[in-house]
Structures are given as structure tokens and as C-alpha cells.
Design an enzyme around this catalytic site. Structure first.
Site, short mmCIF file in Angstrom:
data_model
loop_
_atom_site.label_atom_id
_atom_site.label_comp_id
_atom_site.label_asym_id
_atom_site.label_seq_id
_atom_site.Cartn_x
_atom_site.Cartn_y
_atom_site.Cartn_z
N HIS A 355 0.81 -1.23 0.00
CA HIS A 355 0.00 0.00 0.00
C HIS A 355 0.83 1.27 0.00
O HIS A 355 0.28 2.35 0.16
CB HIS A 355 -0.91 0.05 1.23
N LYS A 543 -8.61 13.62 4.67
CA LYS A 543 -7.71 12.47 4.60
C LYS A 543 -6.68 12.66 5.70
O LYS A 543 -6.64 13.72 6.33
CB LYS A 543 -7.02 12.39 3.23
N ARG A 544 -5.83 11.65 5.94
CA ARG A 544 -4.77 11.83 6.92
C ARG A 544 -3.88 13.01 6.51
O ARG A 544 -3.70 13.30 5.33
CB ARG A 544 -3.92 10.56 7.02
N LYS A 549 0.50 14.34 0.76
CA LYS A 549 -0.88 14.59 0.34
C LYS A 549 -1.11 16.07 0.06
O LYS A 549 -2.12 16.47 -0.49
CB LYS A 549 -1.85 14.06 1.39
N THR A 651 -8.70 6.35 -1.79
CA THR A 651 -10.04 5.77 -1.87
C THR A 651 -11.10 6.83 -1.57
O THR A 651 -12.25 6.70 -1.97
CB THR A 651 -10.19 4.59 -0.89
N LYS A 655 -15.09 7.84 -3.05
CA LYS A 655 -16.28 8.14 -2.24
C LYS A 655 -16.87 9.49 -2.64
O LYS A 655 -18.09 9.66 -2.70
CB LYS A 655 -15.92 8.11 -0.74
C1 26Y Z 1 3.98 0.84 9.78
C2 26Y Z 1 2.82 1.54 10.30
C3 26Y Z 1 2.94 2.39 11.49
C4 26Y Z 1 1.80 1.92 9.30
C5 26Y Z 1 0.48 1.86 9.65
C6 26Y Z 1 -0.50 2.20 8.76
C7 26Y Z 1 2.14 2.29 8.03
C8 26Y Z 1 1.14 2.63 7.11
C9 26Y Z 1 -0.18 2.57 7.47
C10 26Y Z 1 -1.27 2.92 6.56
C11 26Y Z 1 -1.12 3.07 5.26
C12 26Y Z 1 -2.23 3.43 4.38
O1 26Y Z 1 -3.33 3.70 4.83
N1 26Y Z 1 -2.01 3.45 3.07
C13 26Y Z 1 -3.05 3.82 2.12
O2 26Y Z 1 -3.70 2.64 1.70
C14 26Y Z 1 -4.82 2.94 0.89
C15 26Y Z 1 -5.53 1.64 0.57
O3 26Y Z 1 -4.81 0.90 -0.35
C16 26Y Z 1 -4.40 3.68 -0.37
O4 26Y Z 1 -5.56 4.07 -1.07
C17 26Y Z 1 -3.57 4.92 -0.01
O5 26Y Z 1 -3.07 5.51 -1.19
C18 26Y Z 1 -2.44 4.53 0.92
O6 26Y Z 1 -1.75 5.69 1.35
#
Ligand code: 26Y
Length: 811
Positions: A355, A543-544, A549, A651, A655
Site C-alpha cells: 500500500h 484524509k490523513r 498529500k 479511496t 467516495k
Molecule cells: C507501519 C505503520 C505504522 C503503518 C500503519 C498504517 C504504516 C502505514 C499505514 C497505513 C497506510 C495506508 O493507509 N495506506 C493507504 O492505503 C490505501 C488503501 O490501499 C491507499 O488508497 C492509499 O493511497 C495509501 O496511502
């Protein structure tokens, strides 16, 4: 669900009585909510049992989606919709003088996720069940979900999200299915009957207790399971041996150390931080999940030789990748299998989704920490690495550099993405461009060795939550116009295309948007006492908060517009309401500073009488699933402005689209595919392409100082960050200024500024032509079917997991 309202009312009153010994006028709203939830649970129990029974009897292949995050949001409304019971329930409760809406608002969000990745897992569960597919979730039952955000004096303040405080009607504790998970200790190697055996001893045992939540399919009998694990001490209540020695404090400490494993969800930081507790969490739920799957499998199938034919395990990013060595451990140590056979089964069982392309976000663990916490698992990873490096040596003899770069263990670290690629049969990206970048840049070396493993699965979201539930007015209009089939087959939304020139229909769409905007405006007025213009463009970025971003690009553009308006208060612009919602990781300085910047700018703009209310800036605090459900339907413009090549998919963009918002965005992630289906006329694209960005990176970046020096608008807004323009103490925004100038603007904010500002002018111009805008909006809704998670899950099911729908008969 119930034959009629009378029966429903009767059952509800009885439930209140049996649960709380209360009659209606004594019951609190919380009691009523719990009674309703518990009724639904009773009702679906037989479908849940039937689903499991049928899966077992027919020996169908099942997939388990392993994820550290499941961002479900609220369940009551969604469950009622999927059971087609919402209307009846609403009416029956009304006759009892109860407002269903009010009960829905009692439910806390299940916020067990950071953002996209966690919400994707939740959308996937809905699609699996709604497509009658045998698929379940496996994760952690965090006591505290993602933090609650408060804004105090413009700053983000984090509060614990105690979502379980009043209990959780949807879950069932399954103490009988608890398993033991082992940490620390040492491994004794012995020869027994000519075989080498590995004995893990002096370990610290922890009990993993599962809590199951039913996942109800839309108008199907299917009820799948989300199983979340909670950590409990292996020794009940107190460690009596230390207790008897009078070491009361130690005993209590032991208990809380164990419970800390399922205590909190880690926030996704800008840079990856390898904390031992997180590694513990990962092994904890992966080991518990696998042990339980294997145990059940053995009960019905005996030998594990064909495990992969009946079980698929999907790992959501690298977080659950320990599933690979853990399955190896079970097959070898517990089942006595040889390495090669165990490896073959493991690789065929596991598949992995990536991801993120941000290298600084990739998980790596210090070898010492890993080996100390998981001694046996480390041995297995070590062996996997040895064998993999030998394979590489044969393919690339003498190419040490390449082998070093690709190794699973190198430079004192265990690289989880490498382990994921080597130990799985499928690696997928989440949008076309993301998969291409993985294959041709980030994971190029691996793609060369395992080309057959790489594939794309463009993300999708569930229309049932994000359109049917979130935007009932629009959903009704759609169903009245093209029938209700789209709810099961979102691709059917394409039939709306033929109304693109039907002004009567476009008027109806506009009315609905207007009402949704009024609803959000009321929320803003009630909560922040700010009035917003319902005829302004609702321009939304939710979004975050992350540098890539580029919320900062949005802010700089607002600052520029504000500057122009102060110079000329009669500037002819369509009024705008800029809306933000974003949580920042507690330790991410840039992100938190950007929140303060937005809030500071907002209070200046919102209180400046000179600009005649032409623009407003709103920061909505505590952005979460429930708030998102109110925001998407009210948006005119969807901000998807990441630096090209950085957003794996996105995503939120989908939406917004299905709710009729038009996108302003870069050619990044799924924006590219949205552009592909709606056409360039129905989206506002700006900025550098991923290729251009990559070229700059290769040549050491671009020179942000040049843009700053040459573009006077850019210079003005950038200077305003530090020249006393904002009424803040000292140098608060200096970090942002420095990033843009001295740090050479790593996310190309200044480089894309002019193109963004021009495109925003285009937006302004287009919005004045009502029908043109409404038509764009309609085209977006009509083409949103492609971005249904039903489509995505169908692709996973057929191309990766090899699972088939199993229609559940009436129990
Ligand atoms: C390693 C850790 C602390 C960690 C925890 C959560 C690292 C990353 C994440 C979350 C990542 C995330 O949400 N990525 C997003 O995933 C979405 C679903 O595929 C994508 O649409 C988006 O572009 C991507 O940033």
C-alpha cells in the site's frame, strides 16, 4: 427480519425487559440502542451458524484477510440496511416514540484504523459477504482505537478513544477458542529419531482470546466473521508465585504488560519507527489467527498436505507478514513436515498487498530485537533468507551488490517487504500506476526474479455504505430512475449516463446536493458557530495529514486567494467554503504544524469583514468514518492533490465521485483511472506527472528557490509563513517555510502551485455554468461503478484466492 411492525415492537419491548428489566419509559437511549443491537444479533445468529455450517460441510475454500486495521465505523445503520430492515425498524420505533437516528448516534465508531488501509479492509469485508464469498477478517481488538482529535487554540490535542467504554453489542467473546502465543525464551535443538527438532523453552506465554463480530452481506443470507484478538495473562488474575512472595506490584505489572499488547493502535508516522510492542502485536494476532485456522482445519481434514487448497491467507501490507514464518513453524515444528513441503504450502497459501511506495514507511526490524522476542521465528526467517540468497547467487553469480540489496536480512535489519515477496505467491499494488511503479522502480529487482507474482488490483469502496447509507436522497433518486439493481451491481450506475443532458434530472441532482450541503452547514453552525454560504463551492480535502498529500498546497492557494481579495474585495469569484478534516500523527511535526496553520488562517479569514464572506475556511475536528458519511454527500469539489507517484491509490477520491463531487487532482494513484473513465472533460487535472517528478528526483530534485524567487504570488505566501503575517508566537510556521525553501520542497508544492491556481480558476469558471457542472457531477456518479469494492474483491477472489461464491440457504 420481522414479519411486521407489530412483531418487531413486541420483540423490542421484550428485549428491553429481559436485558434491563425495564419498560420503555424507564429505559435510557443507551439501553434502547443495546436492545436493538442485541435483537439484530439474535436475528442473524441462525444465518451465522448456517453460513459456517455450509462452509464446513461443503468444504469450500475460505480466505482470511489478516490486517492490523479494520476501520468499520458504526454498524447499526449498515447492518439494518444490509438486512433490508431499516425502513420497518424506523417506522416501528417511531410508533414507540423512538427516533432511530438518535439511537444510531449513540454508537461509537469502531475506529480501529489510521485511514485508507484500514477502511479498505472494512469495505472488503462488506463486499465479501455481499458477494456470498467465504472470507473473514482477522485482526486485533484494540482497547483504544485511533485517537480522538480535539482542536484547542488551533492545535491538535489527542485524547484516548475509549470505544468499548459502554460495551459492544456486536461482538461475542469466544473464550473456548483462546490460544497461547509464546514470546522470548530460547530454542533448544535436538536430534530425535534421526530428525532435528526445535524446542522453544523458557518462553513467556500469553493468552489470545477472540471476539467475533458478524459481517452481514447485503440481501444475502451470508454472515461472515471478523475475528479480533485480545491479549490476556496466561496465569489467571495474578501470578500467584510472585504474589505469595509478596511481590504484589510485580504481579500487577505483569498483567498490564500483557494487556498492553492489545491496548493501542499505532499511528502511521511519516517515518517508520520499529517499536518492540508493535512487533509483539503483529506476531500476537498472526500466530493466534493461524493456530486457530490450522486447528479447525485439522479437525475436519486431518493432514495439512492440502491446506492451501482450502485456505487462502491475505496479508494487508507487511504488518501481518509474520504469517509466513509462523505457518512454516506450525507445519515443521508441530506437524513434522519437511522444509520443502512446508515452504510449498506456505507460498501457495499467502498473498500480499503493498500500500505504499514511500521507502521511509517500509517496515524493518532490528535483528537483535526480532531474535530476542521471537527466537524460533527468527531462525526460520534466517533460513528463508539463506535459501533465497543462494537462489539469487545462482541467478546472478558474483553480483553481491544486488544480493545485498534484495536480502531479507541485511545491515542488522529484517526487511518485511522482502520477506512478503519471497514468501507469497501474489504481490499486488492498489492502482495501475502504483503497480507499475512497484514493478519498474521500487521492487524492480524482485520483479525480475518473480515476474509472475506481480499483479494489480485497483482499490474500490462499498457503495452500500458510501452512497446508499451516507446519501439516502441520492440513492433514492438513482433507484427511482434506473431501478435498485445498482446496489448489488454498482456497475449498473452507468445507465445514469443517458440523463446527462436531461435538465430536469440534473435539477433534481442539484437539489439533493443543496440539501446535503445545508445539512453539513447546519453541523458547522451548531458546532463552530460559523455560517457558510450554501451557494458557495464546497471545496473539500479530507484524509490523513501528510506532507505528500499536500494539504499545504491547498492552504497556500487559499492564502493567495485571500491576498487577492484583500487587495480587491470586489474580486469576481464564486464564493468558496474550504473544508478540511485530518488527523496528524502525534509525533509528526510538519503535519501538526499544518493543522495549526489551517486553523490560524481560518480564524483570520472567517473574521475578516473586508472580504464580504466570499471565502470561509473550516477545519472539522476528529475526522472519522461517521463524519465522512456526512461530508462526502455535501462536497462539490474533491481535492486529490498528492505529489504524483506518491499516493498508492487513494479511496476518498472514489467516495467523493459516487456522491457527485468533481475531482481536482494530480495524475496520481486511482485519480488516473477515474480520469480514464470520466474523460478529461469531467475532472480537473493539474501538475507534474509521476514521470516528471521521478526525473527531477533522479537529478537531485528541482530548485524550489527559483520558483520562489520568480513567482511573486508564491514568494508572498511563502514569506507570510514567517514574516509576522500570522498572529502566532515566534516562528511556529518556520518548519514549513524551511521545507519549502531550504529543504528544496521535497513534495513539489511550489513547483505545482501555478498549475494548481490556474486550474482552480477553471473550477470557478465551470461552476458558474450550473448545467455544465451538474453534468460533470452526473458523469462521475455514473462511472463510479468501476470503483466498487465488489469489482475489486471479485478480482481478488478469481485471480488470487481462487474462492467461489457459496449461496447460503435459508436456515
Ligand atoms: C507501519 C505503520 C505504522 C503503518 C500503519 C498504517 C504504516 C502505514 C499505514 C497505513 C497506510 C495506508 O493507509 N495506506 C493507504 O492505503 C490505501 C488503501 O490501499 C491507499 O488508497 C492509499 O493511497 C495509501 O496511502
Amino acid at each position: 427480519m420481522f414479519k411486521n411492525k407489530e412483531e418487531f415492537k413486541q420483540a423490542f419491548l421484550e428485549k428491553l425487559h429481559t436485558l434491563y428489566g425495564e419498560c420503555l419509559d424507564e429505559a435510557s437511549d443507551l439501553d434502547k440502542y443495546n436492545a436493538l443491537g442485541s435483537m439484530i444479533r439474535d436475528h442473524i445468529a441462525k444465518y451465522w451458524t448456517q453460513t459456517n455450517k455450509q462452509y464446513r460441510k461443503k468444504e469450500v475454500k475460505q480466505v482470511y484477510y489478516f490486517s492490523m486495521e479494520f476501520l468499520l465505523g458504526r454498524l447499526l445503520g449498515a447492518n439494518l440496511i444490509n438486512l433490508s430492515a431499516k425502513k420497518m425498524c424506523e417506522e416501528a420505533l417511531k410508533e414507540l416514540g423512538i427516533d432511530l437516528n438518535l439511537l444510531e448516534n449513540i454508537e461509537p465508531d469502531a475506529g480501529l484504523g489510521n485511514g485508507g488501509l484500514g477502511r479498505l479492509a472494512a469495505c472488503f469485508l462488506d463486499s465479501l459477504a455481499s458477494l456470498s464469498l467465504p472470507g473473514h477478517g482477522c485482526g486485533i481488538r484494540y482497547k483504544y482505537g485511533f485517537f480522538e482529535q480535539r482542536i484547542v487554540d488551533g492545535y491538535q490535542v489527542e485524547l484516548p478513544d475509549n470505544w468499548l467504554r459502554d460495551g459492544n453489542v456486536w461482538e461475542i467473546r469466544k473464550a473456548d477458542n483462546a490460544v497461547e502465543v509464546r514470546f522470548y525464551g530460547n530454542v533448544r535443538v535436538e536430534e530425535q529419531d534421526g530428525r532435528t527438532v526445535f524446542i522453544h523453552e523458557n518462553y513467556e506465554p500469553i493468552i489470545a482470546v477472540p471476539y467475533d463480530t458478524p459481517i452481514i452481506g447485503y440481501e444475502r443470507n451470508t454472515v461472515n466473521t471478523l475475528r479480533l484478538w485480545s491479549a490476556e495473562p496466561a496465569i489467571k488474575d495474578f501470578d500467584f508465585s510472585s504474589f505469595s512472595r509478596g511481590d504484589y506490584v510485580k504481579a500487577v505489572e505483569y498483567r498490564s504488560a500483557v494487556e498492553s499488547i492489545s491496548q493501542i493502535l499505532y499511528p502511521d508516522e511519516s517515518h517508520y519507527k520499529g517499536r518492540e510492542l508493535r512487533l509483539k502485536q503483529q506476531y500476537f494476532f498472526v500466530s493466534a489467527g493461524l493456530q486457530c485456522i490450522v486447528r479447525r482445519y485439522k479437525k475436519y481434514h486431518g493432514s495439512l498436505k492440502c491446506f492451501h487448497k482450502k485456505i487462502a491467507i491475505h496479508v494487508n501490507d507487511t504488518h501481518p507478514v509474520l504469517a509466513i514464518p509462523e505457518l512454516m513453524r506450525i507445519l515443521i515444528d508441530e506437524e513434522g513436515m519437511g522444509w520443502d513441503e512446508a515452504w510449498d504450502i506456505t507460498v501457495k497459501t499467502i498473498s500480499y498487498t503493498n500500500h505504499t511506495i514511500l521507502t521511509e514507511a517500509l517496515e524493518k526490524w532490528p535483528v537483535d530485537m526480532f531474535r530476542n522476542l521471537l527466537p524460533r521465528i527468527y531462525m526460520i526467517v534466517h533460513e528463508i533468507n539463506e535459501r533465497f540468497c543462494r537462489e539469487l547467487w545462482n541467478k546472478y553469480p558474483g553480483d553481491w551488490d544486488r544480493i545485498h540489496k534484495m536480502a531479507i536480512i541485511a545491515d542488522g535489519q529484517v526487511k518485511m517487504a522482502h520477506l512478503a515477496i519471497v514468501g507469497s505467491h501474489s504481490i499486488n499494488g492498489v492502482s495501475k500506476i502504483h503497480t507499475e511503479i512497484l514493478k519498474n522502480q521500487e521492487m524492480k529487482n524482485f520483479y525480475e526474479v518473480y515476474p509472475h507474482k506481480f499483479n494489480n488490483k485497483t482499490n474500490g469502496v462499498t457503495h452500500r455504505r458510501w452512497l446508499l447509507k451516507a446519501n439516502p436522497a441520492l440513492a433514492n433518486l438513482i433507484s427511482e430512475t434506473i431501478g435498485a439493481n445498482w446496489i448489488k451491481y454498482p456497475i449498473d450506475l452507468i445507465s445514469l449516463e443517458k440523463y446527462r443532458n436531461d435538465t430536469a434530472f440534473l435539477d433534481k441532482l442539484a437539489q439533493i446536493k443543496q440539501r446535503n450541503k445545508a445539512q453539513l452547514a447546519k453541523y458547522i453552525k451548531d458546532k463552530y458557530n460559523i455560517s457558510v454560504d450554501l451557494h458557495s463551492i464546497f471545496d473539500v480535502q479530507v484524509k490523513r495529514m501528510h506532507a505528500y498529500k499536500r494539504q499545504l498546497l491547498n492552504v497556500l492557494h487559499i492564502m493567495d486567494l485571500y491576498n487577492r481579495l484583500r487587495e480587491n474585495p470586489d474580486l469576481d469569484i464564486v464564493p468558496r467554503t474550504f473544508i478540511f478534516g485530518a488527523k496528524a500523527s502525534p509525533s509528526y511535526v510538519q503535519a501538526k504544524t499544518t493543522i495549526k496553520l489551517i486553523n490560524t488562517l481560518a480564524s483570520m479569514i472567517n473574521n475578516d469583514k473586508r472580504i464580504k464572506d466570499k471565502i470561509k475556511v473550516i477545519f472539522l475536528e476528529n475526522y472519522r468514518v461517521t463524519l465522512a458519511e456526512m461530508i462526502f454527500p455535501a462536497a462539490d469539489l474533491s481535492e486529490q492533490i498528492s505529489t504524483a507517484g506518491k499516493e498508492a491509490s487513494g479511496t476518498g477520491n472514489m467516495k467523493f465521485m459516487m456522491n457527485g463531487a468533481v475531482t481536482i487532482g494530480t495524475m496520481d494513484g486511482a485519480n488516473i483511472e477515474i480520469c480514464e473513465v470520466v474523460g478529461r472533460d469531467n475532472i480537473f487535472i493539474f501538475g507534474l506527472t509521476a514521470e516528471e517528478v521521478a526525473n527531477y528526483y533522479h537529478n537531485g530534485g528541482y530548485c524550489s528557490w527559483d520558483v520562489y524567487a520568480k513567482d511573486s504570488r508564491v514568494k508572498t505566501v511563502v514569506d507570510q509563513l514567517v514574516n509576522g503575517f500570522f498572529p502566532v508566537a515566534g516562528e511556529e510556521f518556520r518548519v514549513l517555510y524551511d521545507d519549502l525553501t531550504h529543504n528544496n520542497d521535497p513534495f513539489f508544492v511550489l513547483k505545482d502551485f501555478a498549475s494548481y491556481a490556474d486550474t482552480q480558476l477553471e473550477v470557478d469558471k465551470t461552476f458558474r455554468d450550473k448545467y455544465k457542472w451538474q453534468k460533470m457531477s452526473l458523469v462521475n456518479i455514473a462511472h463510479s461503478g468501476k470503483f466498487s469494492s465488489d469489482r475489486t474483491i471479485t478480482e481478488y477472489a478469481t485471480q488470487i484466492w481462487n474462492i467461489k461464491p457459496e449461496i447460503i440457504t435459508n436456515p
